[in-house]
Design a protein around this motif. Structure first.
Motif, PDB file in Angstrom:
ATOM      1  N   ALA A 155      32.447 -29.606  34.883  1.00 42.66           N
ATOM      2  CA  ALA A 155      32.979 -30.952  34.615  1.00 42.66           C
ATOM      3  C   ALA A 155      33.200 -31.762  35.888  1.00 42.66           C
ATOM      4  CB  ALA A 155      34.296 -30.838  33.843  1.00 42.66           C
ATOM      5  N   ALA A 180      30.912 -32.758  38.035  1.00 45.15           N
ATOM      6  CA  ALA A 180      29.752 -33.544  38.466  1.00 45.15           C
ATOM      7  C   ALA A 180      28.783 -33.710  37.303  1.00 45.15           C
ATOM      8  CB  ALA A 180      29.031 -32.834  39.623  1.00 45.15           C
ATOM      9  N   GLY A 186      35.468 -26.337  37.057  1.00 48.88           N
ATOM     10  CA  GLY A 186      34.444 -26.437  38.108  1.00 48.88           C
ATOM     11  C   GLY A 186      34.968 -25.760  39.362  1.00 48.88           C
ATOM     12  N   ASP A 198      35.017 -20.249  40.084  1.00 53.63           N
ATOM     13  CA  ASP A 198      33.588 -19.986  40.188  1.00 53.63           C
ATOM     14  C   ASP A 198      33.229 -19.173  38.947  1.00 53.63           C
ATOM     15  OD1 ASP A 198      31.089 -18.918  40.668  1.00 53.63           O
ATOM     16  OD2 ASP A 198      31.462 -18.599  42.809  1.00 53.63           O
ATOM     17  N   CYS A 223      30.831 -17.478  38.281  1.00 52.08           N
ATOM     18  CA  CYS A 223      30.186 -16.182  38.583  1.00 52.08           C
ATOM     19  C   CYS A 223      31.237 -15.089  38.784  1.00 52.08           C
ATOM     20  CB  CYS A 223      29.345 -16.269  39.849  1.00 52.08           C
ATOM     21  SG  CYS A 223      27.985 -17.409  39.694  1.00 52.08           S
ATOM     22  N   ALA A 255      28.434 -26.495  30.446  1.00 45.83           N
ATOM     23  CA  ALA A 255      27.505 -27.343  31.210  1.00 45.83           C
ATOM     24  C   ALA A 255      27.304 -26.853  32.644  1.00 45.83           C
ATOM     25  CB  ALA A 255      27.987 -28.792  31.229  1.00 45.83           C
ATOM     26  N   TRP A 272      23.161 -23.746  37.507  1.00 42.89           N
ATOM     27  CA  TRP A 272      22.560 -23.743  38.843  1.00 42.89           C
ATOM     28  C   TRP A 272      21.051 -23.570  38.694  1.00 42.89           C
ATOM     29  CZ3 TRP A 272      21.728 -19.290  42.677  1.00 42.89           C
ATOM     30  CH2 TRP A 272      21.383 -19.793  43.942  1.00 42.89           C
ATOM     31  N   THR A 307      25.538 -17.524  36.600  1.00 44.17           N
ATOM     32  CA  THR A 307      25.990 -18.900  36.347  1.00 44.17           C
ATOM     33  C   THR A 307      25.505 -19.393  34.986  1.00 44.17           C
ATOM     34  OG1 THR A 307      25.731 -19.332  38.714  1.00 44.17           O
ATOM     35  CG2 THR A 307      26.045 -21.241  37.294  1.00 44.17           C
ATOM     36  N   GLY A 367      21.058 -25.672  28.147  1.00 48.64           N
ATOM     37  CA  GLY A 367      19.907 -24.892  28.622  1.00 48.64           C
ATOM     38  C   GLY A 367      19.071 -25.750  29.542  1.00 48.64           C
ATOM     39  N   GLY A 368      17.764 -25.651  29.380  1.00 44.81           N
ATOM     40  CA  GLY A 368      16.862 -26.469  30.185  1.00 44.81           C
ATOM     41  C   GLY A 368      15.462 -26.319  29.624  1.00 44.81           C
ATOM     42  N   PHE A 417      15.735 -19.404  37.120  1.00 43.34           N
ATOM     43  CA  PHE A 417      16.270 -20.460  36.247  1.00 43.34           C
ATOM     44  C   PHE A 417      15.701 -20.310  34.843  1.00 43.34           C
ATOM     45  CE2 PHE A 417      16.163 -24.909  34.631  1.00 43.34           C
ATOM     46  CZ  PHE A 417      17.511 -25.188  34.680  1.00 43.34           C
ATOM     47  N   PRO A 420      14.044 -33.258  33.314  1.00 45.82           N
ATOM     48  CA  PRO A 420      14.664 -33.942  34.451  1.00 45.82           C
ATOM     49  C   PRO A 420      15.606 -35.052  33.977  1.00 45.82           C
ATOM     50  CG  PRO A 420      12.251 -33.968  34.612  1.00 45.82           C
ATOM     51  CD  PRO A 420      12.590 -33.408  33.276  1.00 45.82           C
ATOM     52  N   VAL A 421      16.835 -34.998  34.457  1.00 45.67           N
ATOM     53  CA  VAL A 421      17.831 -36.014  34.106  1.00 45.67           C
ATOM     54  C   VAL A 421      18.313 -36.660  35.402  1.00 45.67           C
ATOM     55  CG1 VAL A 421      20.035 -36.469  32.976  1.00 45.67           C
ATOM     56  CG2 VAL A 421      18.573 -34.625  32.120  1.00 45.67           C
ATOM     57  N   ARG A 453      22.855 -35.640  41.591  1.00 50.84           N
ATOM     58  CA  ARG A 453      22.194 -34.580  42.377  1.00 50.84           C
ATOM     59  C   ARG A 453      20.686 -34.766  42.396  1.00 50.84           C
ATOM     60  NH1 ARG A 453      19.712 -30.042  40.430  1.00 50.84           N
ATOM     61  NH2 ARG A 453      20.579 -30.398  38.340  1.00 50.84           N
TER      62      ARG A 453
HETATM   63  N1  LIG Z   1      19.956 -32.509  35.767  1.00 54.96           N
HETATM   64  C1  LIG Z   1      18.843 -32.005  35.272  1.00 54.96           C
HETATM   65  O1  LIG Z   1      17.758 -32.542  35.485  1.00 54.96           O
HETATM   66  C2  LIG Z   1      18.891 -30.759  34.416  1.00 54.96           C
HETATM   67  C3  LIG Z   1      17.702 -30.285  33.871  1.00 54.96           C
HETATM   68  C4  LIG Z   1      17.721 -29.130  33.079  1.00 54.96           C
HETATM   69  C5  LIG Z   1      18.902 -28.491  32.815  1.00 54.96           C
HETATM   70  N2  LIG Z   1      20.064 -28.976  33.350  1.00 54.96           N
HETATM   71  C6  LIG Z   1      21.302 -28.240  33.044  1.00 54.96           C
HETATM   72  O2  LIG Z   1      22.302 -29.146  32.602  1.00 54.96           O
HETATM   73  C7  LIG Z   1      23.592 -28.721  33.075  1.00 54.96           C
HETATM   74  C8  LIG Z   1      24.243 -29.839  33.883  1.00 54.96           C
HETATM   75  O3  LIG Z   1      23.370 -30.146  34.954  1.00 54.96           O
HETATM   76  P1  LIG Z   1      23.651 -31.355  35.976  1.00 54.96           P
HETATM   77  O4  LIG Z   1      22.377 -31.564  36.722  1.00 54.96           O
HETATM   78  O5  LIG Z   1      24.296 -32.464  35.243  1.00 54.96           O
HETATM   79  O6  LIG Z   1      24.745 -30.679  36.914  1.00 54.96           O
HETATM   80  P2  LIG Z   1      25.046 -30.879  38.496  1.00 54.96           P
HETATM   81  O7  LIG Z   1      25.134 -32.324  38.791  1.00 54.96           O
HETATM   82  O8  LIG Z   1      24.116 -30.032  39.266  1.00 54.96           O
HETATM   83  O9  LIG Z   1      26.484 -30.230  38.537  1.00 54.96           O
HETATM   84  C9  LIG Z   1      26.617 -28.864  38.265  1.00 54.96           C
HETATM   85  C10 LIG Z   1      27.981 -28.618  37.698  1.00 54.96           C
HETATM   86  O10 LIG Z   1      28.095 -27.211  37.422  1.00 54.96           O
HETATM   87  C11 LIG Z   1      29.170 -26.698  38.183  1.00 54.96           C
HETATM   88  N3  LIG Z   1      28.863 -25.366  38.677  1.00 54.96           N
HETATM   89  C12 LIG Z   1      27.698 -24.923  39.190  1.00 54.96           C
HETATM   90  N4  LIG Z   1      27.824 -23.631  39.562  1.00 54.96           N
HETATM   91  C13 LIG Z   1      29.098 -23.278  39.257  1.00 54.96           C
HETATM   92  C14 LIG Z   1      29.848 -22.082  39.407  1.00 54.96           C
HETATM   93  N5  LIG Z   1      29.315 -20.981  39.930  1.00 54.96           N
HETATM   94  N6  LIG Z   1      31.138 -22.080  39.004  1.00 54.96           N
HETATM   95  C15 LIG Z   1      31.698 -23.173  38.459  1.00 54.96           C
HETATM   96  N7  LIG Z   1      31.044 -24.346  38.284  1.00 54.96           N
HETATM   97  C16 LIG Z   1      29.762 -24.383  38.689  1.00 54.96           C
HETATM   98  C17 LIG Z   1      29.346 -27.643  39.355  1.00 54.96           C
HETATM   99  O11 LIG Z   1      30.647 -27.502  39.831  1.00 54.96           O
HETATM  100  P3  LIG Z   1      31.053 -27.785  41.383  1.00 54.96           P
HETATM  101  O12 LIG Z   1      30.311 -29.066  41.742  1.00 54.96           O
HETATM  102  O13 LIG Z   1      32.525 -27.979  41.265  1.00 54.96           O
HETATM  103  O14 LIG Z   1      30.611 -26.637  42.176  1.00 54.96           O
HETATM  104  C18 LIG Z   1      29.069 -28.984  38.681  1.00 54.96           C
HETATM  105  O15 LIG Z   1      30.212 -29.430  37.978  1.00 54.96           O
HETATM  106  C19 LIG Z   1      23.342 -27.446  33.893  1.00 54.96           C
HETATM  107  O16 LIG Z   1      23.549 -26.332  33.079  1.00 54.96           O
HETATM  108  C20 LIG Z   1      21.874 -27.560  34.281  1.00 54.96           C
HETATM  109  O17 LIG Z   1      21.272 -26.303  34.505  1.00 54.96           O
HETATM  110  C21 LIG Z   1      20.080 -30.081  34.151  1.00 54.96           C
END
Ligand SMILES: NC(=O)c1ccc[n+]([C@@H]2O[C@H](COP(=O)([O-])OP(=O)(O)OC[C@H]3O[C@@H](n4cnc5c(N)ncnc54)[C@H](OP(=O)(O)O)[C@@H]3O)[C@@H](O)[C@H]2O)c1
Length: 260
Positions: A11, A13, A34, A60, A62, A88, A91, A113, A141-142, A155, A187-188, A192
């Motif tokens: 939550a 990011a 988070g 964390d 993990c 959500a 990694w 993760t 998921g993804g 991944f 891709p969203v 990041r």
């Molecule tokens: N963005 C995309 O294009 C995309 C595509 C496919 C799938 N997804 C999936 O959608 C979800 C959200 O993605 P996003 O891109 O919006 O996220 P993001 O901007 O990369 O942020 C990741 C979030 O997950 C938290 N996180 C990561 N590792 C963690 C850990 N070990 N312990 C606790 N918190 C952890 C981070 O917390 P901290 O910042 O506090 O560390 C952050 O809040 C994820 O599951 C990702 O795999 C995203």
């Protein structure tokens, strides 16, 4: 009347934050989980601005012990209630190495993760939802969990595993009035990803649009552009809202038409 309660991991990011804000706007009080306190603070400010309460849970995912302690804190705060769980936190893991070059540590951390952490939150919170006779769960998921992708073995494997966990949870939880679904984004354009595209454009000395067009073409996306976080948020809100009552065990792909 007491407000419904949701827990959102990841939550601090990206989409987790946007989902938390959408849930707050819909009247939910929130557990925000988070690693970074400053990221969680910013999310909490948005929740407060919507007039809702939140608790920030720094862990964390993990680290099973830290996650368990955070869930304890959440349930103490919520009075042993949780109406909605959004897993959500995620990694991407090692970005391009082939399987023979991925370290065991990176593989394990990606699985911990993306797969073990949702297992741990389900393990702990499903009984709470069973006691309520209701609950909604959405796992992120993804689309690389829907197909193989060279250079994304950890991944892809972890998100693929999450599908099995989600479908099985849906079967077990259904009789208790609990739905479990998975959203598979492509891709969203979260901050990041936007930073990655910007950095690559700068490194190559080309416009960001060039990088994006190339990336989306390589992905083979029908719509030719990345999704917006709100596209995913809207699906989450549908699944946890009235329309989602009879939808469970499903995988909703939001990727602009890559997996077709
Ligand atoms: N963005 C995309 O294009 C995309 C595509 C496919 C799938 N997804 C999936 O959608 C979800 C959200 O993605 P996003 O891109 O919006 O996220 P993001 O901007 O990369 O942020 C990741 C979030 O997950 C938290 N996180 C990561 N590792 C963690 C850990 N070990 N312990 C606790 N918190 C952890 C981070 O917390 P901290 O910042 O506090 O560390 C952050 O809040 C994820 O599951 C990702 O795999 C995203």
């Amino acid at each position: 009347m007491t407000a419904p309660i949701a827990l959102v991991t990841g939550a601090s990011a990206g989409m987790g934050r946007d989902i938390a804000w959408a849930l707050a706007a819909a009247g939910y009080d929130l557990g925000l989980l988070g690693r970074r306190s400053e990221g969680l603070e910013e999310t909490a400010e948005g929740v407060a601005a919507a007039g809702r309460r939140s608790i920030s849970l720094i862990a964390d995912v993990c680290d099973a012990t830290a996650l368990s302690a955070a869930l304890d804190d959440f349930l103490a705060w919520s009075g042993d209630r949780v109406d909605v769980l959004i897993n959500a936190a995620g990694w991407t893991g090692p970005l391009s190495p082939p399987i023979h070059e991925i370290s065991v540590e990176d593989f394990d951390a990606t699985v911990a993760t993306n797969l073990r952490a949702p297992f741990l939150t389900l393990k702990r919170l499903l009984p709470v939802m069973y006691a309520q006779g209701a609950g909604r769960i959405v796992n992120m998921g993804g689309n690389h969990g829907m197909r193989g992708r060279a250079g994304r073995a950890a991944f892809s494997a972890s998100k693929w595993g999450l599908r099995g966990l989600s479908r099985t949870a849906a079967l077990e939880a259904g009789p208790h009035g609990v739905t479990v679904n998975l959203i598979a984004p492509g891709p969203v354009a979260v901050p990041r990803m936007k930073a990655n595209w910007r950095a690559q454009a700068q490194a190559e000395g080309v416009a960001e649009e060039v990088i994006l067009a190339r990336y989306m073409q390589a992905m083979g996306a029908a719509l030719g552009q990345p999704s917006e976080p709100q596209d995913v948020v809207a699906m989450v809100m549908f699944l946890v809202g009235e329309g989602g009552g009879a939808i469970t065990g499903q995988e909703l792909i939001i990727d602009g038409g890559v997996i077709v």
